[in-house]
Design a protein around this motif. Structure first.
Motif, mmCIF file in Angstrom:
data_model
loop_
_atom_site.group_PDB
_atom_site.id
_atom_site.type_symbol
_atom_site.label_atom_id
_atom_site.label_comp_id
_atom_site.label_asym_id
_atom_site.label_seq_id
_atom_site.Cartn_x
_atom_site.Cartn_y
_atom_site.Cartn_z
ATOM 1 N N ALA A 88 38.968 13.600 19.753
ATOM 2 C CA ALA A 88 39.190 14.518 18.436
ATOM 3 C C ALA A 88 38.823 15.725 19.412
ATOM 4 C CB ALA A 88 37.842 14.702 17.664
ATOM 5 N N ALA A 89 38.868 15.863 20.638
ATOM 6 C CA ALA A 89 38.660 17.339 21.172
ATOM 7 C C ALA A 89 40.351 17.196 21.873
ATOM 8 C CB ALA A 89 37.655 17.657 22.692
ATOM 9 N N TYR A 90 40.555 16.111 21.700
ATOM 10 C CA TYR A 90 42.576 16.458 22.241
ATOM 11 C C TYR A 90 43.091 16.659 20.867
ATOM 12 C CZ TYR A 90 39.563 14.130 25.719
ATOM 13 O OH TYR A 90 38.718 13.738 26.710
ATOM 14 N N GLU A 119 42.390 23.776 27.725
ATOM 15 C CA GLU A 119 41.250 23.608 28.143
ATOM 16 C C GLU A 119 40.566 22.551 27.857
ATOM 17 O OE1 GLU A 119 41.894 27.950 27.563
ATOM 18 O OE2 GLU A 119 41.712 26.155 26.688
ATOM 19 N N ASN A 120 40.959 21.595 26.647
ATOM 20 C CA ASN A 120 40.132 20.032 26.797
ATOM 21 C C ASN A 120 41.129 19.408 27.202
ATOM 22 O OD1 ASN A 120 38.838 21.809 25.310
ATOM 23 N ND2 ASN A 120 38.872 20.901 23.734
ATOM 24 N N ILE A 121 42.421 19.519 26.784
ATOM 25 C CA ILE A 121 43.145 18.133 27.811
ATOM 26 C C ILE A 121 43.475 18.191 29.205
ATOM 27 C CG2 ILE A 121 45.483 17.638 28.517
ATOM 28 C CD1 ILE A 121 44.434 17.878 24.622
ATOM 29 N N THR A 122 42.828 19.516 29.744
ATOM 30 C CA THR A 122 42.955 19.962 30.928
ATOM 31 C C THR A 122 41.525 18.787 31.920
ATOM 32 O OG1 THR A 122 43.647 21.805 31.633
ATOM 33 C CG2 THR A 122 42.333 21.453 33.094
ATOM 34 N N GLN A 123 40.484 18.702 30.695
ATOM 35 C CA GLN A 123 39.711 18.199 31.303
ATOM 36 C C GLN A 123 39.322 16.887 30.505
ATOM 37 O OE1 GLN A 123 37.058 20.331 31.939
ATOM 38 N NE2 GLN A 123 35.812 19.913 30.727
ATOM 39 N N LEU A 132 42.067 15.090 34.289
ATOM 40 C CA LEU A 132 40.817 15.470 35.732
ATOM 41 C C LEU A 132 40.259 14.582 34.925
ATOM 42 C CD1 LEU A 132 40.454 19.274 35.761
ATOM 43 C CD2 LEU A 132 42.324 18.193 37.019
ATOM 44 N N ALA A 133 39.925 13.944 33.914
ATOM 45 C CA ALA A 133 38.966 12.637 34.475
ATOM 46 C C ALA A 133 39.177 11.527 34.833
ATOM 47 C CB ALA A 133 39.140 12.333 32.973
ATOM 48 N N VAL A 134 41.339 11.135 34.608
ATOM 49 C CA VAL A 134 41.499 10.526 34.692
ATOM 50 C C VAL A 134 42.161 10.504 36.160
ATOM 51 C CG1 VAL A 134 44.323 9.553 34.288
ATOM 52 C CG2 VAL A 134 43.123 9.742 32.151
ATOM 53 N N GLN A 135 42.186 11.486 36.819
ATOM 54 C CA GLN A 135 43.042 11.750 38.538
ATOM 55 C C GLN A 135 41.481 11.249 39.231
ATOM 56 O OE1 GLN A 135 45.603 12.166 39.646
ATOM 57 N NE2 GLN A 135 44.895 13.159 41.795
ATOM 58 N N GLU A 136 40.852 12.012 38.683
ATOM 59 C CA GLU A 136 39.297 10.808 39.246
ATOM 60 C C GLU A 136 39.115 9.907 39.131
ATOM 61 O OE1 GLU A 136 34.506 12.262 39.180
ATOM 62 O OE2 GLU A 136 35.533 13.854 38.365
ATOM 63 N N PRO A 187 34.828 16.330 26.934
ATOM 64 C CA PRO A 187 36.093 16.221 26.643
ATOM 65 C C PRO A 187 36.484 17.674 25.701
ATOM 66 C CG PRO A 187 34.732 14.205 26.076
ATOM 67 C CD PRO A 187 34.113 15.459 26.169
ATOM 68 N N ASP A 188 35.598 18.292 25.238
ATOM 69 C CA ASP A 188 35.430 20.067 25.103
ATOM 70 C C ASP A 188 34.581 20.524 25.231
ATOM 71 O OD1 ASP A 188 35.339 22.003 23.650
ATOM 72 O OD2 ASP A 188 34.895 21.472 21.064
ATOM 73 N N ALA A 189 35.565 21.432 26.331
ATOM 74 C CA ALA A 189 35.148 22.294 27.247
ATOM 75 C C ALA A 189 34.718 23.590 26.845
ATOM 76 C CB ALA A 189 36.893 22.790 28.023
#
Length: 196
Positions: free
Chosen positions: A23-25, A31-35, A38-42, A135-137
């Motif tokens: 829901a945060a996306y 800022e939330n999409i960035t989260q 970054l999770a997928v990249q990590e 997910p919600d920054a």
């Protein structure tokens, strides 16, 4: 997002699709999409992270680049090789060829500069993305979106555009431009109107 994921999975050249659903996306808060990115990249350590050169893409890309401590590359129009790209500079009056020495290339791409991919390939596998810890920054909250209705054509698709800027010199000058745009069934490009 299942129908979108299935559609993307059928595009030629797509090897896999990763879906991040939360829901945060929903409203593309940068800022939330960035989260999520970054999770997928990590989890998967990609060499290239690419966004469309849209308002959303240009809002998210620099945030991802700074979090990964790499230089962002904006508005690429050509890929020379895996580290070298062509992008406009000087308001599009010149093209620069840039090479990134970063391990991860983070960029925006002008989609219209590339051929549209064919569809009909066998469906690529669809997987669930690694979940972001937050997910919600908690930095920005979506409040509302208001679309302006107009009888004029959209600026991005108009065949005729009437534009003005500081040279118009007054609000009254813009009124004359609006009359002209109405007669020509043109879109209006208003640069610097707030300064009049």
């Amino acid at each position: 997002v299942d129908s979108v994921a299935a559609e993307v999975a059928g595009i030629d050249g797509v090897d896999n699709v990763i879906v991040a659903e939360n829901a945060a996306y929903k409203n593309m808060v940068a800022e939330n999409i960035t989260q999520a990115v970054l999770a997928v990249q990590e989890a998967d350590a990609y060499s290239h992270i690419i966004f469309p050169a849209t308002n959303n893409g240009k809002n998210i890309m620099p945030r991802v680049a700074v979090k990964l401590d790499v230089a962002g590359i904006s508005d690429i129009t050509e890929v020379v090789d895996e580290a070298t790209f062509v992008r406009p500079t000087y308001a599009g009056n010149a093209m620069a060829t840039v090479k990134s020495l970063d391990d991860v290339k983070v960029m925006t791409v002008r989609a219209t500069a590339f051929e549209k991919s064919d569809t009909g390939a066998g469906p690529a596998p669809v997987a669930t993305a690694a979940e972001a810890a937050m997910p919600d920054a908690g930095l920005t909250q979506f409040v509302a979106e208001e679309l302006v209705a107009s009888d004029r054509p959209e600026l991005t698709t108009a065949s005729v555009v009437v534009a003005g800027g500081r040279g118009v010199k007054s609000i009254e000058g813009f009124a004359v431009m609006e009359e002209l745009a109405d007669k020509l069934n043109a879109a209006m490009g208003e640069i610097g109107r707030a300064s009049c």
